[in-house]
Motif scaffolding. Structure first.
Motif, PDB file in Angstrom:
ATOM      1  N   ARG A 144       0.821  -1.209   0.000  1.00  0.00           N
ATOM      2  CA  ARG A 144       0.000   0.000   0.000  1.00  0.00           C
ATOM      3  C   ARG A 144       0.853   1.256   0.000  1.00  0.00           C
ATOM      4  O   ARG A 144       1.893   1.306   0.660  1.00  0.00           O
ATOM      5  CB  ARG A 144      -0.936   0.002   1.210  1.00  0.00           C
ATOM      6  N   GLY A 200       0.326   5.830  -0.196  1.00  0.00           N
ATOM      7  CA  GLY A 200      -0.597   6.943  -0.072  1.00  0.00           C
ATOM      8  C   GLY A 200      -0.733   7.669  -1.403  1.00  0.00           C
ATOM      9  O   GLY A 200      -0.197   7.238  -2.429  1.00  0.00           O
ATOM     10  N   HIS A 201      -1.425   8.797  -1.378  1.00  0.00           N
ATOM     11  CA  HIS A 201      -1.602   9.571  -2.595  1.00  0.00           C
ATOM     12  C   HIS A 201      -0.286  10.187  -3.078  1.00  0.00           C
ATOM     13  O   HIS A 201      -0.202  10.670  -4.212  1.00  0.00           O
ATOM     14  CB  HIS A 201      -2.638  10.678  -2.370  1.00  0.00           C
ATOM     15  N   ASP A 202       0.730  10.149  -2.216  1.00  0.00           N
ATOM     16  CA  ASP A 202       2.038  10.717  -2.563  1.00  0.00           C
ATOM     17  C   ASP A 202       3.008   9.658  -3.083  1.00  0.00           C
ATOM     18  O   ASP A 202       4.206   9.895  -3.170  1.00  0.00           O
ATOM     19  CB  ASP A 202       2.651  11.395  -1.329  1.00  0.00           C
ATOM     20  N   ALA A 224       3.302   8.125  -6.152  1.00  0.00           N
ATOM     21  CA  ALA A 224       3.395   7.910  -7.601  1.00  0.00           C
ATOM     22  C   ALA A 224       4.786   7.458  -8.040  1.00  0.00           C
ATOM     23  O   ALA A 224       4.926   6.649  -8.959  1.00  0.00           O
ATOM     24  CB  ALA A 224       3.002   9.192  -8.343  1.00  0.00           C
ATOM     25  N   ARG A 248       5.039   3.695  -7.584  1.00  0.00           N
ATOM     26  CA  ARG A 248       4.260   2.983  -8.599  1.00  0.00           C
ATOM     27  C   ARG A 248       5.015   2.956  -9.930  1.00  0.00           C
ATOM     28  O   ARG A 248       5.133   1.916 -10.584  1.00  0.00           O
ATOM     29  CB  ARG A 248       2.900   3.656  -8.764  1.00  0.00           C
ATOM     30  N   GLU A 307      -2.256  -1.176  -3.661  1.00  0.00           N
ATOM     31  CA  GLU A 307      -3.415  -0.366  -3.297  1.00  0.00           C
ATOM     32  C   GLU A 307      -2.984   1.023  -2.830  1.00  0.00           C
ATOM     33  O   GLU A 307      -1.928   1.184  -2.217  1.00  0.00           O
ATOM     34  CB  GLU A 307      -4.217  -1.042  -2.175  1.00  0.00           C
ATOM     35  N   GLU A 308      -3.836   2.009  -3.114  1.00  0.00           N
ATOM     36  CA  GLU A 308      -3.609   3.377  -2.653  1.00  0.00           C
ATOM     37  C   GLU A 308      -4.603   3.686  -1.538  1.00  0.00           C
ATOM     38  O   GLU A 308      -5.805   3.465  -1.691  1.00  0.00           O
ATOM     39  CB  GLU A 308      -3.786   4.358  -3.810  1.00  0.00           C
ATOM     40  N   GLU A 362      -5.525   6.298   2.197  1.00  0.00           N
ATOM     41  CA  GLU A 362      -5.479   7.682   2.671  1.00  0.00           C
ATOM     42  C   GLU A 362      -4.234   7.978   3.507  1.00  0.00           C
ATOM     43  O   GLU A 362      -3.764   9.112   3.563  1.00  0.00           O
ATOM     44  CB  GLU A 362      -6.728   7.987   3.505  1.00  0.00           C
ATOM     45  N   THR A 363      -3.683   6.971   4.159  1.00  0.00           N
ATOM     46  CA  THR A 363      -2.492   7.165   4.989  1.00  0.00           C
ATOM     47  C   THR A 363      -1.290   7.516   4.113  1.00  0.00           C
ATOM     48  O   THR A 363      -1.121   6.938   3.039  1.00  0.00           O
ATOM     49  CB  THR A 363      -2.183   5.878   5.776  1.00  0.00           C
ATOM     50  N   PRO A 364      -0.456   8.461   4.528  1.00  0.00           N
ATOM     51  CA  PRO A 364       0.716   8.813   3.711  1.00  0.00           C
ATOM     52  C   PRO A 364       1.632   7.618   3.456  1.00  0.00           C
ATOM     53  O   PRO A 364       1.702   6.677   4.256  1.00  0.00           O
ATOM     54  CB  PRO A 364       1.437   9.875   4.561  1.00  0.00           C
ATOM     55  N   THR A 365       2.320   7.656   2.343  1.00  0.00           N
ATOM     56  CA  THR A 365       3.281   6.622   1.989  1.00  0.00           C
ATOM     57  C   THR A 365       4.378   6.526   3.051  1.00  0.00           C
ATOM     58  O   THR A 365       4.820   7.537   3.596  1.00  0.00           O
ATOM     59  CB  THR A 365       3.919   6.948   0.628  1.00  0.00           C
TER      60      THR A 365
END
Length: 294
Positions: free
Chosen positions: A60, A62-64, A66, A69, A83-84, A86-89
């Protein structure tokens, strides 16, 4: 052909090059800074994929995340189980001194949100004989070992970062491969001498292939059949050691899937790790199979 499914960490590595080792209470100006892809899980997935194995990464971000990925995909790692949330990467602050040695501070972030439901979804998609590759940077490791074995997978565990309090709680006897450095192995065995460590662990885990990495002294492996192998580490000018152990593991397991015997797998993994040490960075320092075969 069998695959490697890595259930593991994904970190952004914030790396600072220091002019010397940092003392307690000291403030130093860094010589350089970079942000790269890392995390033991991601590094091991990338190493195995660059070694030629079919690799899926389960984890998993977070939105940060990329960059992670993109780096995994560019290395040939399949992202069906990424999976992405809500918790920060997760991230790591890596301090590299003038000798190439590193000190690392970890923030678990999204890596610590792994739960049993996610693990069951991953292992239910596995084929018997696939390798489930684990490290100690995500949650629910005990459940993962049990679920992997139940699914007919071969379980490989790298007990890093080492936690002596966790060692008695983990079902390590379920592991087909146990990857340890000298400190981790000594912590589990309660010994310091390599010979005593191997004897103790082989008695405790008779069905497990034990693989000990020894830094510049190479690596040693002891199979359940009692066969022992040693490989030297090629001498290189060390730039940074950050992903060397992860490179070793990825290449070792890829070699196993390629049908290499234990001795050849050990030798190949040591060469890949040494080449990694000659470069800066984490994921970006991991060599490709073509580089190793030159």
């Amino acid at each position: 052909m069998a695959r490697i499914i890595t259930l593991g960490s994904l970190n952004l590595d914030f790396t600072y090059q220091l002019p010397k080792p940092l003392e307690v209470g000291e403030t130093l100006s860094s010589l350089s800074y970079r942000c790269g892809a890392g995390g033991k899980g991601a590094n091991q997935s990338i190493a195995a994929a660059r070694a030629g194995a079919e690799v899926y990464h389960a984890g998993r971000i977070g939105h940060d995340g990329a960059l992670l990925r993109r780096t995994l995909a560019d290395s040939g790692v399949k992202l069906d189980f990424l999976e992405e949330v809500e918790t920060p990467t997760g991230h790591a602050v890596v301090l590299i001194n003038d000798a190439g040695d590193n000190s690392i501070v970890l923030y678990g972030g999204a890596n610590r949100t792994i739960d049993e439901t996610f693990i069951d979804r991953v292992t239910s998609a596995a084929n018997p004989g696939d390798i489930l590759l684990l490290q100690n940077e995500v949650t629910c490791i005990s459940h993962a070992m049990e679920a992997g074995r139940k699914a007919g997978m071969r379980v490989a565990f790298n007990f890093a970062p080492f936690d002596p309090k966790l060692a008695p709680e983990l079902p390590l006897s379920l592991c087909d491969f146990l990857f340890l450095n000298r400190i981790e192995a000594g912590g589990i065995a309660g010994k310091s001498d390599v010979e005593e460590i191997l004897e103790t662990l082989s008695c405790r885990f008779p069905e497990t292939e034990l693989v000990l990495t020894l830094g510049p002294d190479g690596a040693v492996a002891l199979t359940p059949a009692g066969e022992r192998f040693h490989a030297d580490s090629p001498r290189v000018e060390v730039v940074e050691t950050t992903a060397a152990g992860d490179t070793f593991i990825g290449y070792y397991l890829a070699a196993v899937l390629d049908g290499f015997d234990t001795g050849r797998a050990l030798e190949r993994a040591c060469r890949a790790a040494a080449l990694c040490c000659s470069r800066a960075g984490a994921a970006e320092s991991i060599p490709t199979r073509a580089e190793l075969d030159r």
